[in-house]
Enzyme design. Structure first.
Site, short mmCIF file in Angstrom:
data_model
loop_
_atom_site.label_atom_id
_atom_site.label_comp_id
_atom_site.label_asym_id
_atom_site.label_seq_id
_atom_site.Cartn_x
_atom_site.Cartn_y
_atom_site.Cartn_z
N TYR A 112 0.83 -1.15 -0.13
CA TYR A 112 -0.01 0.00 0.16
C TYR A 112 0.69 1.20 0.03
CZ TYR A 112 -4.33 -2.58 1.07
OH TYR A 112 -5.42 -3.51 1.01
N LYS A 127 2.48 -15.08 2.51
CA LYS A 127 2.59 -16.18 1.53
C LYS A 127 4.00 -16.36 1.10
CE LYS A 127 0.12 -17.18 -2.23
NZ LYS A 127 -0.83 -18.40 -2.05
N ASP A 149 -4.19 -17.76 1.92
CA ASP A 149 -5.32 -18.31 1.13
C ASP A 149 -5.93 -19.52 2.09
OD1 ASP A 149 -2.65 -19.59 0.98
OD2 ASP A 149 -3.28 -20.17 -1.34
N ASP A 154 -6.20 -6.40 5.76
CA ASP A 154 -7.23 -5.47 5.21
C ASP A 154 -8.15 -6.61 4.76
OD1 ASP A 154 -8.88 -3.56 4.19
OD2 ASP A 154 -7.50 -3.03 2.69
N ASP A 177 -11.62 -8.00 7.36
CA ASP A 177 -13.22 -7.71 6.96
C ASP A 177 -13.83 -8.98 7.20
OD1 ASP A 177 -12.93 -4.87 6.70
OD2 ASP A 177 -13.74 -4.93 4.61
#
Ligand code: NAD
Length: 357
Positions: free
Chosen positions: A135, A190, A222, A246, A250
């Site tokens: 980001y 990851k 994942d 992020d 959620d």
């Protein structure tokens, strides 16, 4: 104890008013000062984070934040959009650690789309690194490709990067948080594909040596996304980078069924923090007096705990919220048959009454 109160836009003003009501009912020596932020600040001063608002936030022990944004600002240049106020506060206050608890209250088990047995008693904490990763990594932009599958074509690119100190400090936050809970950290990465996250995994493992009493598990992102809906109660503290956090936070927040119930905290190295509900400004219901103020009230409880060192007061608020739910009071977002529908300020009043009971 100085608190900057930044209600923002949409339902922000309605829900923050209820949290302030609850804070006032505690009879603690707070100094609260309000300022405009987001679209409201843009309308009044031409900027979503005016100098005076930033100054107030920086000079306070904590910021109680509502929400910002409205569709009407979507055509503004990006630096002037309401959401930039949050990014600006994060940057200037150095808020690198985002805490999002996902707790399933017994009375709201039916609000989740998952089977009750999967989420009854759920209490997990997602810790997201907030200032690094893809980001913020430079360079980023658009250019003409000189290699890849289509040399000569227009392309866009971002840079994923983490420095060792950035990973170390968030890892310490996670292990210390786990020590106060069930002593288990799941670090999500990851590492099988990304160099940045192999490094993340190595550094988290290194920091773990200082916390032998805490169990550390590594999980690919994942798989973490799957496990969060398959067996969410297997998690205690989840720590991950900015982008994965992020998305996963959620996902985790939805396990409990209602976004109107979920608080969040973002902290810097001095425990100065910004406390806000996990949801946005909900322009669709703004001004109707139906928004659920509990996420903001619970954010105020987190503020008392993390930034103001008032654990007993934080617990009082959390207990009062549970009492109100046990009384069957519900804003429309969490309403179900057999319960009593109430509006925003009635809910705030009920929490105040439960605090005093
Ligand atoms: P949202 O979270 O505002 O709303 C999503 C849905 O949840 C809506 O149907 C809304 O009515 C409902 N909802 C949200 N909070 C609720 C509450 N307390 N009680 C009852 N129902 C609630 O997300 P959105 O609609 O995607 O975004 C609306 C605006 O908020 C946009 O401008 C967006 O950029 C902004 N936003 C701000 C923040 C923030 O301030 N931190 C976060 C997310 C979105």
């Amino acid at each position: 104890m100085k608190i900057a109160v930044l209600p923002g836009d949409g339902i922000g003003t309605e829900i923050v008013a209820e949290a302030v009501k609850v804070l006032n009912a505690l009879d603690l020596p707070f100094e609260m000062e309000s300022a405009l932020v987001g679209g409201a600040a843009y309308d009044a001063h031409g900027h979503p984070l005016p100098e005076a608002t930033l100054k107030l936030a920086m000079a306070s022990d904590a910021v109680l934040f509502g929400a910002v944004g409205d569709w009407k600002y979507d055509t503004l240049d990006r630096p002037l959009r309401p959401e930039q106020a949050i990014l600006g506060l994060r940057k200037h206050m150095g808020l690198f650690a985002n805490f999002r608890p996902a707790i399933c209250y017994e009375q709201l088990v039916g609000a989740s789309s998952l089977k009750p047995e999967l989420i009854a008693g759920l209490d997990i904490l997602i810790i997201r690194e907030l200032t690094g990763d893809i980001y913020f990594g430079q360079p980023r932009g658009r250019r003409i490709a000189t290699d890849g599958h289509f040399p000569g074509a227009e392309e866009a690119f971002d840079t994923m990067r983490y420095s060792k100190p950035e990973i170390e400090r968030i890892a310490h936050v996670a292990f210390q948080a786990a020590r106060k809970r069930n002593k288990k950290v799941t670090s999500v990465d990851k590492a099988n594909v990304l160099e940045t996250f192999q490094f993340w995994k190595d550094v988290v493992t290194e920091v773990h040596a200082q916390y032998p009493d805490v169990e550390l598990q590594h999980m690919y992102v994942d798989n973490a996304a799957m496990q969060l809906v398959k067996a969410p109660k297997a998690f205690d503290v989840v720590v991950t980078g900015n982008m994965f956090g992020d998305i996963l936070s959620d996902e985790a927040s939805m396990l409990t069924g209602s976004i109107g119930m979920l608080p969040s905290a973002s902290l810097n190295t001095k425990n100065q923090g910004l406390y806000e509900p996990s949801h946005g400004s909900a322009p669709d219901i703004a001004g109707k007096g139906v928004a659920n103020p509990l996420a903001t009230i619970l954010s105020a409880a987190m503020m008392l705990r993390f930034s103001l060192n008032q654990e007993a007061a934080a617990l009082r608020i959390e207990t009062a919220v549970q009492r109100v739910l046990a009384q069957g009071l519900r804003t429309p977002d969490i309403y179900s048959e057999g319960t009593t529908k109430v509006g925003t300020s009635q809910m705030g009043d009920a929490v105040v009454n439960a605090l005093r009971a």
